[in-house]
Design a protein around this motif. Structure first.
Motif, PDB file in Angstrom:
ATOM      1  N   GLY A 143       9.808   2.574  -0.346  1.00  5.44           N
ATOM      2  CA  GLY A 143       9.155   1.405  -0.923  1.00  5.44           C
ATOM      3  C   GLY A 143       9.148   1.442  -2.437  1.00  5.44           C
ATOM      4  N   MET A 144       8.935   2.644  -3.007  1.00  3.74           N
ATOM      5  CA  MET A 144       8.918   2.784  -4.465  1.00  3.74           C
ATOM      6  C   MET A 144      10.266   2.431  -5.069  1.00  3.74           C
ATOM      7  SD  MET A 144       6.735   3.663  -6.880  1.00  3.74           S
ATOM      8  CE  MET A 144       5.511   4.698  -6.065  1.00  3.74           C
ATOM      9  N   THR A 145      11.353   2.671  -4.343  1.00  2.64           N
ATOM     10  CA  THR A 145      12.684   2.346  -4.846  1.00  2.64           C
ATOM     11  C   THR A 145      12.810   0.859  -5.155  1.00  2.64           C
ATOM     12  OG1 THR A 145      13.648   4.151  -3.536  1.00  2.64           O
ATOM     13  CG2 THR A 145      15.164   2.459  -4.339  1.00  2.64           C
ATOM     14  N   PHE A 146      12.263   0.014  -4.280  1.00  2.00           N
ATOM     15  CA  PHE A 146      12.325  -1.433  -4.499  1.00  2.00           C
ATOM     16  C   PHE A 146      11.624  -1.814  -5.808  1.00  2.00           C
ATOM     17  CE2 PHE A 146      13.452  -1.275  -0.097  1.00  2.00           C
ATOM     18  CZ  PHE A 146      14.155  -2.441   0.167  1.00  2.00           C
ATOM     19  N   VAL A 147      10.473  -1.204  -6.053  1.00  6.20           N
ATOM     20  CA  VAL A 147       9.697  -1.549  -7.251  1.00  6.20           C
ATOM     21  C   VAL A 147      10.389  -1.041  -8.514  1.00  6.20           C
ATOM     22  CG1 VAL A 147       7.522  -1.125  -8.467  1.00  6.20           C
ATOM     23  CG2 VAL A 147       7.497  -1.673  -6.031  1.00  6.20           C
ATOM     24  N   ILE A 148      10.885   0.188  -8.484  1.00  4.30           N
ATOM     25  CA  ILE A 148      11.520   0.746  -9.678  1.00  4.30           C
ATOM     26  C   ILE A 148      12.838   0.033  -9.978  1.00  4.30           C
ATOM     27  CG2 ILE A 148      12.544   2.848 -10.646  1.00  4.30           C
ATOM     28  CD1 ILE A 148      10.366   4.453  -9.349  1.00  4.30           C
ATOM     29  N   LEU A 149      13.526  -0.450  -8.953  1.00  2.00           N
ATOM     30  CA  LEU A 149      14.769  -1.188  -9.187  1.00  2.00           C
ATOM     31  C   LEU A 149      14.547  -2.451 -10.007  1.00  2.00           C
ATOM     32  CD1 LEU A 149      16.762  -0.913  -5.829  1.00  2.00           C
ATOM     33  CD2 LEU A 149      17.452  -0.042  -8.066  1.00  2.00           C
ATOM     34  N   ILE A 150      13.368  -3.057  -9.921  1.00  3.93           N
ATOM     35  CA  ILE A 150      13.092  -4.252 -10.726  1.00  3.93           C
ATOM     36  C   ILE A 150      12.427  -3.890 -12.053  1.00  3.93           C
ATOM     37  CG2 ILE A 150      12.914  -5.748  -8.695  1.00  3.93           C
ATOM     38  CD1 ILE A 150       9.839  -5.712  -9.114  1.00  3.93           C
ATOM     39  N   GLY A 151      12.362  -2.591 -12.351  1.00  4.54           N
ATOM     40  CA  GLY A 151      11.777  -2.159 -13.612  1.00  4.54           C
ATOM     41  C   GLY A 151      10.281  -1.965 -13.568  1.00  4.54           C
ATOM     42  N   GLY A 152       9.695  -1.923 -12.376  1.00  4.10           N
ATOM     43  CA  GLY A 152       8.255  -1.722 -12.247  1.00  4.10           C
ATOM     44  C   GLY A 152       7.924  -0.316 -11.784  1.00  4.10           C
ATOM     45  N   ILE A 153       6.651  -0.107 -11.484  1.00  2.00           N
ATOM     46  CA  ILE A 153       6.202   1.169 -10.948  1.00  2.00           C
ATOM     47  C   ILE A 153       4.905   0.914 -10.185  1.00  2.00           C
ATOM     48  CG2 ILE A 153       4.689   1.969 -12.827  1.00  2.00           C
ATOM     49  CD1 ILE A 153       6.344   4.669 -12.580  1.00  2.00           C
ATOM     50  N   ASP A 154       4.643   1.704  -9.161  1.00  3.86           N
ATOM     51  CA  ASP A 154       3.444   1.521  -8.341  1.00  3.86           C
ATOM     52  C   ASP A 154       2.714   2.859  -8.232  1.00  3.86           C
ATOM     53  OD1 ASP A 154       1.460   0.983  -6.516  1.00  3.86           O
ATOM     54  OD2 ASP A 154       2.731  -0.191  -5.176  1.00  3.86           O
ATOM     55  N   LEU A 155       1.602   2.966  -8.940  1.00  7.11           N
ATOM     56  CA  LEU A 155       0.807   4.192  -8.930  1.00  7.11           C
ATOM     57  C   LEU A 155      -0.240   4.207  -7.825  1.00  7.11           C
ATOM     58  CD1 LEU A 155       0.129   4.637 -12.758  1.00  7.11           C
ATOM     59  CD2 LEU A 155       1.906   5.705 -11.368  1.00  7.11           C
ATOM     60  N   SER A 156      -0.293   3.169  -7.024  1.00  6.02           N
ATOM     61  CA  SER A 156      -1.383   3.038  -6.058  1.00  6.02           C
ATOM     62  C   SER A 156      -1.033   3.492  -4.652  1.00  6.02           C
ATOM     63  CB  SER A 156      -1.851   1.574  -6.002  1.00  6.02           C
ATOM     64  OG  SER A 156      -0.863   0.739  -5.424  1.00  6.02           O
ATOM     65  N   VAL A 157       0.217   3.870  -4.383  1.00  8.26           N
ATOM     66  CA  VAL A 157       0.640   4.051  -2.990  1.00  8.26           C
ATOM     67  C   VAL A 157      -0.127   5.157  -2.268  1.00  8.26           C
ATOM     68  CG1 VAL A 157       2.936   3.055  -3.243  1.00  8.26           C
ATOM     69  CG2 VAL A 157       2.579   5.476  -3.764  1.00  8.26           C
ATOM     70  N   GLY A 158      -0.491   6.229  -2.971  1.00  8.15           N
ATOM     71  CA  GLY A 158      -1.256   7.293  -2.323  1.00  8.15           C
ATOM     72  C   GLY A 158      -2.627   6.816  -1.881  1.00  8.15           C
ATOM     73  N   SER A 159      -3.302   6.078  -2.751  1.00  9.98           N
ATOM     74  CA  SER A 159      -4.620   5.552  -2.411  1.00  9.98           C
ATOM     75  C   SER A 159      -4.537   4.457  -1.361  1.00  9.98           C
ATOM     76  CB  SER A 159      -5.305   5.008  -3.677  1.00  9.98           C
ATOM     77  OG  SER A 159      -5.546   6.038  -4.605  1.00  9.98           O
ATOM     78  N   VAL A 160      -3.503   3.620  -1.445  1.00 11.74           N
ATOM     79  CA  VAL A 160      -3.313   2.574  -0.439  1.00 11.74           C
ATOM     80  C   VAL A 160      -3.064   3.208   0.926  1.00 11.74           C
ATOM     81  CG1 VAL A 160      -1.772   0.713   0.310  1.00 11.74           C
ATOM     82  CG2 VAL A 160      -2.520   0.832  -2.066  1.00 11.74           C
ATOM     83  N   MET A 161      -2.304   4.299   0.955  1.00 18.09           N
ATOM     84  CA  MET A 161      -2.080   5.006   2.206  1.00 18.09           C
ATOM     85  C   MET A 161      -3.392   5.505   2.800  1.00 18.09           C
ATOM     86  SD  MET A 161       0.060   8.499   2.975  1.00 18.09           S
ATOM     87  CE  MET A 161      -1.439   9.505   2.908  1.00 18.09           C
ATOM     88  N   ALA A 162      -4.261   6.080   1.949  1.00 15.79           N
ATOM     89  CA  ALA A 162      -5.557   6.567   2.421  1.00 15.79           C
ATOM     90  C   ALA A 162      -6.422   5.417   2.943  1.00 15.79           C
ATOM     91  CB  ALA A 162      -6.288   7.298   1.299  1.00 15.79           C
ATOM     92  N   PHE A 163      -6.418   4.302   2.230  1.00 19.46           N
ATOM     93  CA  PHE A 163      -7.204   3.136   2.653  1.00 19.46           C
ATOM     94  C   PHE A 163      -6.698   2.592   3.987  1.00 19.46           C
ATOM     95  CE2 PHE A 163      -7.566  -1.627   2.347  1.00 19.46           C
ATOM     96  CZ  PHE A 163      -8.914  -1.687   2.676  1.00 19.46           C
ATOM     97  N   ALA A 164      -5.382   2.481   4.127  1.00 22.12           N
ATOM     98  CA  ALA A 164      -4.798   1.996   5.379  1.00 22.12           C
ATOM     99  C   ALA A 164      -5.121   2.948   6.522  1.00 22.12           C
ATOM    100  CB  ALA A 164      -3.293   1.835   5.226  1.00 22.12           C
ATOM    101  N   ALA A 165      -5.085   4.259   6.251  1.00 21.67           N
ATOM    102  CA  ALA A 165      -5.384   5.244   7.287  1.00 21.67           C
ATOM    103  C   ALA A 165      -6.840   5.152   7.736  1.00 21.67           C
ATOM    104  CB  ALA A 165      -5.089   6.652   6.772  1.00 21.67           C
ATOM    105  N   VAL A 166      -7.741   4.958   6.793  1.00 19.89           N
ATOM    106  CA  VAL A 166      -9.165   4.854   7.139  1.00 19.89           C
ATOM    107  C   VAL A 166      -9.430   3.596   7.964  1.00 19.89           C
ATOM    108  CG1 VAL A 166     -11.437   4.402   6.135  1.00 19.89           C
ATOM    109  CG2 VAL A 166     -10.030   6.268   5.246  1.00 19.89           C
ATOM    110  N   ILE A 167      -8.832   2.486   7.563  1.00 23.78           N
ATOM    111  CA  ILE A 167      -8.989   1.243   8.330  1.00 23.78           C
ATOM    112  C   ILE A 167      -8.482   1.440   9.755  1.00 23.78           C
ATOM    113  CG2 ILE A 167      -8.163  -1.135   8.561  1.00 23.78           C
ATOM    114  CD1 ILE A 167     -10.213  -0.871   6.397  1.00 23.78           C
TER     115      ILE A 167
END
Length: 337
Positions: free
Chosen positions: A72-96
């Protein structure tokens, strides 16, 4: 009077640079592959159990979550962006999902399906929000996703009352430990995502335009393409893979912890950069990301077998990341020439 048309050349993408791009991509990925083979050879010589089938299975299992996040990070970096939230989003999704999977009154199949849907939906929603805010206000994705990192982590702690959720159905745990001819099923899930991402990036208009946005966003916009929604989609895909990673994490460990995933975003970014995707966007491949995830996994496993301390392993991994970024700098200069 002849009709005047305003045309904009399509940006350089995998489909528009022809054989030269393919040759360079093969050579580039071959270089990363040789680095991986060098690591495998080194640890095979200097450690006793590195090539043990059980250790190989262990490596495949260990890299699975990072590989899913890195896709997933590859898609974001290819457009010149970055996503620092994926670890926390993973934890939130797991808790839900963990909250749902422990609800009484449901059959095993139904509750597992509900939990998986909720995990993917939570990741999807967080990624969508990152993309909408970043694209609508043209804000740095670094800042927006840093905010989402804190929001998702706080939400995970709030929903779970800062408690680890456990006691999942046995069938769920069984999936996490299942193997197919010695290959972990969870790794096969990650590999399927890699193949799907490769197809999207290399064989669809959507994928070609993501490369185009990373190379020259204004050219893509002038060509009449909805850049806003393509960028939103890239962040949404990144959030979606974080939700899938949450399912794999729960199945592997049979828990859902609100403090899971700390630092996972850095490992995912490292896999993408080591795999040759440019931080400035427009260049890279998901196959390179796969190789980058393997390099990180093999390096971590081999250093443990050698007997280095956790502090030394972190230092060496950091050096590898810095070297990868420096190489990316010189690749970019060479490409401009």
């Amino acid at each position: 009077m002849a009709e005047q048309t305003n045309t904009v050349a399509e940006p350089n993408t995998p489909e528009h640079t022809g054989r030269d791009f393919s040759l360079r991509a093969i050579i580039h990925n071959a270089g990363i592959g040789l680095a991986l083979l060098g690591l495998i050879l080194f640890f095979s010589i200097f450690t006793e159990h590195f090539l043990n089938p059980n250790n190989i299975t262990n490596i495949l299992t260990q890299i699975t979550i990072n590989l899913i996040l890195a896709v997933g990070m590859t898609f974001v970096i290819l457009i010149g962006g970055i996503d620092l939230s994926v670890g926390s989003v993973m934890a939130f999704a797991a808790v839900i999902a963990g909250k749902a999977i422990t609800l009484p009154g449901f059959g095993t199949t139904e509750i597992i399906l509900l939990a998986c849907i909720l995990a993917v939906t939570a990741g999807f929603a967080c990624g969508l929000l990152n993309g909408l805010i970043t694209s609508y206000w043209a804000l740095p994705s670094f800042i927006i996703t840093l905010g989402m990192l804190n929001i998702a982590r706080g939400a995970a702690l709030h929903v779970s009352d800062a408690q680890t959720i456990y006691s999942f159905p046995f069938a769920f745990e069984e999936f996490g430990s299942a193997q197919f001819y010695g290959v972990p099923v969870v790794f096969l899930v990650a590999l399927a995502l890699v193949l799907l991402a490769w197809f999207v990036l290399n064989r669809t208009v959507f994928g070609r335009l993501l490369y185009g946005i990373g190379n020259n966003e204004e050219a893509v916009r002038l060509a009449g393409h909805p850049v806003f929604w393509y960028k939103v989609a890239a962040f949404t895909i990144c959030g979606l893979t974080a939700g899938i990673a949450a399912i794999v994490y729960m199945a592997r460990l049979n828990i859902a912890s609100p403090i899971a995933g700390i630092g996972f975003e850095l490992n995912a970014i490292a896999a993408v950069i080591i795999g040759g995707t440019s931080l400035s966007g427009g260049r890279g491949s998901v196959i390179g990301t796969l190789l980058g995830a393997f390099i990180i996994g093999v390096l971590a496993n081999g250093l443990i077998l050698i007997g280095l301390s956790d502090f030394m392993r972190q230092m060496i991994t950091g050096v590898v990341i810095i070297v990868a970024v420096i190489l990316d700098y010189y690749r970019a200069r060479y490409a401009k020439k």
